[in-house]
Scaffold this motif. Sequence first.
Motif, short mmCIF file in Angstrom:
data_model
loop_
_atom_site.label_atom_id
_atom_site.label_comp_id
_atom_site.label_asym_id
_atom_site.label_seq_id
_atom_site.Cartn_x
_atom_site.Cartn_y
_atom_site.Cartn_z
N PRO A 65 -25.89 -49.29 -15.61
CA PRO A 65 -25.28 -50.52 -15.75
C PRO A 65 -26.18 -51.58 -15.23
CG PRO A 65 -24.57 -49.19 -13.79
CD PRO A 65 -25.45 -48.35 -14.77
N LYS A 66 -25.78 -52.82 -15.08
CA LYS A 66 -26.55 -53.88 -14.78
C LYS A 66 -26.10 -54.59 -13.37
CE LYS A 66 -24.30 -57.76 -17.30
NZ LYS A 66 -24.34 -58.98 -18.18
N ASN A 67 -26.98 -55.41 -12.79
CA ASN A 67 -26.64 -56.20 -11.55
C ASN A 67 -26.02 -55.33 -10.30
OD1 ASN A 67 -27.28 -58.21 -13.25
ND2 ASN A 67 -25.47 -59.07 -13.58
N ILE A 68 -26.68 -54.17 -10.28
CA ILE A 68 -26.59 -53.55 -9.13
C ILE A 68 -27.55 -53.12 -8.26
CG2 ILE A 68 -25.49 -51.11 -8.51
CD1 ILE A 68 -23.70 -50.98 -10.78
N ASP A 69 -27.45 -53.12 -6.90
CA ASP A 69 -28.67 -52.61 -6.15
C ASP A 69 -28.66 -51.46 -6.02
OD1 ASP A 69 -30.41 -52.39 -4.10
OD2 ASP A 69 -29.82 -54.01 -2.89
N MET A 70 -29.49 -50.65 -6.74
CA MET A 70 -29.58 -49.21 -6.67
C MET A 70 -30.51 -48.65 -5.82
SD MET A 70 -29.16 -48.47 -10.87
CE MET A 70 -27.95 -49.34 -11.66
N VAL A 71 -31.22 -49.78 -4.92
CA VAL A 71 -32.30 -49.45 -4.06
C VAL A 71 -31.69 -48.96 -2.77
CG1 VAL A 71 -34.23 -50.11 -2.92
CG2 VAL A 71 -34.30 -50.27 -5.32
N ARG A 72 -30.44 -49.77 -2.42
CA ARG A 72 -29.91 -49.78 -1.00
C ARG A 72 -29.58 -48.44 -0.57
NH1 ARG A 72 -24.92 -49.83 0.64
NH2 ARG A 72 -24.05 -50.26 -1.49
N PRO A 73 -29.75 -47.96 0.48
CA PRO A 73 -29.23 -46.73 0.84
C PRO A 73 -27.92 -46.46 0.86
CG PRO A 73 -30.92 -47.39 2.50
CD PRO A 73 -30.62 -48.50 1.72
N LEU A 74 -27.16 -45.17 0.60
CA LEU A 74 -25.98 -45.04 0.33
C LEU A 74 -25.52 -44.25 1.19
CD1 LEU A 74 -25.93 -44.57 -3.64
CD2 LEU A 74 -25.36 -46.71 -2.50
N ASN A 75 -24.14 -44.27 1.74
CA ASN A 75 -23.42 -43.51 2.60
C ASN A 75 -22.64 -42.30 1.62
OD1 ASN A 75 -20.75 -44.26 2.05
ND2 ASN A 75 -20.84 -46.07 3.48
N ALA A 76 -22.29 -41.47 2.35
CA ALA A 76 -21.66 -40.16 1.44
C ALA A 76 -20.35 -40.65 0.65
CB ALA A 76 -21.08 -39.19 2.42
N SER A 77 -19.52 -41.61 1.31
CA SER A 77 -18.28 -42.05 0.49
C SER A 77 -18.76 -43.00 -0.45
CB SER A 77 -17.76 -43.00 1.48
OG SER A 77 -16.50 -43.59 0.83
N GLU A 78 -20.00 -43.84 -0.73
CA GLU A 78 -20.29 -44.50 -1.76
C GLU A 78 -21.02 -43.70 -2.91
OE1 GLU A 78 -21.96 -48.59 0.29
OE2 GLU A 78 -22.99 -46.73 0.74
N ARG A 79 -21.80 -42.52 -2.29
CA ARG A 79 -22.32 -41.57 -3.48
C ARG A 79 -21.38 -41.05 -4.10
NH1 ARG A 79 -27.56 -40.28 -2.77
NH2 ARG A 79 -27.26 -38.47 -3.87
N LYS A 80 -20.07 -40.38 -3.25
CA LYS A 80 -19.02 -39.92 -4.21
C LYS A 80 -18.34 -40.83 -4.97
CE LYS A 80 -14.45 -37.83 -3.45
NZ LYS A 80 -13.48 -37.34 -2.38
N GLN A 81 -18.28 -42.21 -4.79
CA GLN A 81 -17.59 -43.28 -5.78
C GLN A 81 -18.55 -43.39 -7.01
OE1 GLN A 81 -17.04 -46.83 -3.64
NE2 GLN A 81 -15.61 -45.74 -2.22
N ILE A 82 -19.95 -43.36 -6.63
CA ILE A 82 -20.69 -43.66 -7.80
C ILE A 82 -20.73 -42.27 -8.67
CG2 ILE A 82 -23.15 -43.97 -8.26
CD1 ILE A 82 -23.30 -45.62 -5.70
N GLU A 83 -20.94 -41.15 -8.10
CA GLU A 83 -20.71 -40.04 -8.72
C GLU A 83 -19.28 -39.94 -9.86
OE1 GLU A 83 -22.04 -36.54 -10.26
OE2 GLU A 83 -22.99 -37.34 -8.79
N GLU A 84 -18.47 -40.50 -9.30
CA GLU A 84 -17.16 -40.54 -10.22
C GLU A 84 -17.47 -41.59 -11.50
OE1 GLU A 84 -14.17 -41.59 -7.24
OE2 GLU A 84 -14.09 -39.36 -6.56
#
Length: 372
Positions: A65-84
Amino acid sequence: MIHSFKTSRLWLLATAMLCTTAFAQGPKGYKHVLREKSEKFFRTDEARRIGDQLLLYQRCTGGWPKNIDMVRPLNASERKQIEEKKKLRYDSTTDNGATTMQLTFLARLWQQTNENKYSEAFQRGIEYLLSGQYQNGGWPQFWPGMRDYQVHITYNDDAMAQTMLLLRDVAEQRVPYQGNIATEKLRKKAQAAFDKGIECILATQITDADGTLTVWCQQHDYKTLKPTKARAYELPSYCTQESATLVGMLMDLPNPDDRVKRAVHAAMTWFEKHKLTGLRIVRRGFKGGPKGNTELVKDDTAGPLWARYYDLEKGEPFVCDRDGIPRKSIEELSKDRRNGYAWYNDRPAELYDKYRKWSAKWGTAPMVCLTE
């Protein structure tokens, strides 16, 4: 060894500062990191961390997808949301540098790590790019899920050009796509797709009422190949910024045939005829902010400019607001569109010297006397 240790520490510090700066700059900053070229950087843990996050963001389609900062470190909750969200099929795109930017980062990372997970993700991404090409050689900006104008062949913001250039570089194993990051079969498919893309570019070059070849629109109908609209203020028109990129690509072809030569000569003739002189774009205040202000002012010392859009009937410059009504002057636009869009550019000027050399190389005299 002491010197080497200090150097490594300095490099890690510089890398950390780079990433911190990217975060501080907001959504635009991450692109600077994803476009990093230093081999030293791609041998760091930080580069691997970012690469692993790109794998997380990669959709089941193979694209991003576009216009997303994919460099910023993620926490566990964010990683789960992205995985979904990996199963989403409607937001994979090449708009705003998406997918091509991630693929280039992964290619550079693989060159320094030789880790299969990066090359495998890269190959899935290339397959995604190949899957979006129409039989006529064009690409939309979103697929496989798309809506409204997203279905059309998209030159806007160089989306199709960036796709083609990446495929060309993969086919020719240019840096950073050398080695076995792509199979021979995939390289051949990439070359075939690039060649079909060139055919589409030649087929979509606009012919005016008297049969003269001109330039291109930002997007062309995916069935008729005619100029078509996208957003409300992006009307069917002659579009200079994207056209300049296409002409540059055509001039880079190693063995241009007569069709390519005609296309280049015609476009450069059109650019020369429609350039604006004695004008300069001045931006005061924060672009797009409440105090921002963009003006087109007189300046006899300024280099040539071109309007982003020229109408298809008379070839005259125009601007447009979100109401879809064309206007003659940016002073007539709302603050939002006046300051939040590039209505003028000088990209065609970058082609002039290249065109002279290209014409000399291929024994074809320029069709016009170019003056910068």
